[in-house]
Write a protein that holds these residues in place. Sequence first.
Motif, PDB file in Angstrom:
ATOM      1  N   LEU A  51      14.230 -28.237   8.363  1.00 20.79           N
ATOM      2  CA  LEU A  51      15.438 -28.505   7.906  1.00 20.79           C
ATOM      3  C   LEU A  51      16.249 -26.861   8.059  1.00 20.79           C
ATOM      4  N   LEU A  54      17.134 -26.280  11.214  1.00 17.82           N
ATOM      5  CA  LEU A  54      18.428 -26.771  11.945  1.00 17.82           C
ATOM      6  C   LEU A  54      19.705 -26.175  11.262  1.00 17.82           C
ATOM      7  N   ALA A  55      19.377 -25.616   9.979  1.00 17.97           N
ATOM      8  CA  ALA A  55      20.491 -24.940   9.426  1.00 17.97           C
ATOM      9  C   ALA A  55      20.921 -23.533   9.969  1.00 17.97           C
ATOM     10  N   SER A  60      24.944 -23.629   9.141  1.00 16.20           N
ATOM     11  CA  SER A  60      25.320 -24.571   8.303  1.00 16.20           C
ATOM     12  C   SER A  60      25.685 -23.884   6.879  1.00 16.20           C
ATOM     13  N   PHE A 289      17.424 -36.539   9.198  1.00 19.03           N
ATOM     14  CA  PHE A 289      18.354 -35.233   8.922  1.00 19.03           C
ATOM     15  C   PHE A 289      19.716 -35.559   9.439  1.00 19.03           C
ATOM     16  N   ALA A 291      23.038 -32.955  10.336  1.00 15.17           N
ATOM     17  CA  ALA A 291      23.391 -31.765  10.302  1.00 15.17           C
ATOM     18  C   ALA A 291      24.624 -31.391  11.113  1.00 15.17           C
ATOM     19  N   ALA A 296      23.679 -29.213   6.184  1.00 18.62           N
ATOM     20  CA  ALA A 296      22.378 -29.710   6.902  1.00 18.62           C
ATOM     21  C   ALA A 296      21.589 -30.167   5.846  1.00 18.62           C
ATOM     22  N   VAL A 362      17.493 -36.669  13.770  1.00 22.02           N
ATOM     23  CA  VAL A 362      18.684 -35.978  13.667  1.00 22.02           C
ATOM     24  C   VAL A 362      19.729 -37.274  13.822  1.00 22.02           C
TER      25      VAL A 362
END
Length: 369
Positions: A51, A54-55, A60, A289, A291, A296, A362
Amino acid sequence: MAVRCGIVGLPNVGKSTIFNALTAAGAEMANYPFCTIEPNQGVVAVNDPRLDTLAALLKSRRVIPAVMEFLDIAGLVKGASKGEGLGNQFLGHIRQVEAVAHVVRCFIDDDITHVHDKVDPARDIQIIETELMLADLAALEKRHKSIAQKARFGDKDTKSLAALYETLMAGLDAGVPVRRQKLTPADRLEIQELFLLTAKPVMYVCNVAEHEVAAAQKPGAHPLVDAVRAIAQEEGAGMVAICGSIEAEIAELNGEERRAFLEDLGLEESGLDRMVHSAYHLLGLMTYFTAGPQEARAWTIPQGSTAYDAAGAIHTDFQRGFIRAEVIAYKDYIASGGELGAKEKGLLRVEGRDYLVVDGDVMHFRFNV
């Protein structure tokens, strides 16, 4: 979905210390039994490096992890099933949770009294297990009595249910908790409304001394932990070894300091992370997830969930108006630099409602209400 995990054990095994370290909820600590009277509750963010990655990739604005709720339930004692030590009240608290974290004292400290004078993990586990089984046996006997007469008059469904109760009672009487009895999915559905204590999955949490935490991770290096490990392996239960005071220190550190501290201890992740991962495994859960630049977020769903189920985890509107799910595997998403890159490489898939979600997917849902 927030997973609820009850922390149980004998008095003075360190339940509240561990709870405080994990949740920073400030549960009172004292060196006497029944310090905890009402179950303290705390919500803990589930640490998932995916996570964070991804952020960071998408910059994010908000990052929302999955969460686990811990309940610190007061110490049980021998006779709890008959009300000893306010046992009936505390057993009722356990019925509220999906999983049980059974804290077992695996440290020697003359300054902290043991309710049975001597530290013996196997005995302590058996005391708690026996009380939970006796409570379940009483619940089944009461329910069986209420349907036995109806079953005698030939109602087929009631006869079947009565027979199931009798099988469970025989197993409990022989010292076999419900979770270890060979039940079919249909059987489990039948007894779901009883909230039987020994039907819940268990992980054993060995509370060890600070200087023993690294050794406790290695089989054969810590006799007290090894005793618990053997029981867990026999039962197919989870097991982690942690130290509450160390967890308190870890909680105060930032990312880089945290990693360095864990490395010095010879650990790859904190005790909290290991507890959460063990609970996820026991309950058959996984994460997907959503995102984007705004947010996210990690979502917890049962393994085997479909895209339709996953949409419902966000909102019933997503499920009711489900059109399709756009799915990118986590590794493909990161390797491609995000959704656009994955789409250009043909790695974005359009899936229907019956698609079986894979841990780490995702997802983006198209829906119309």
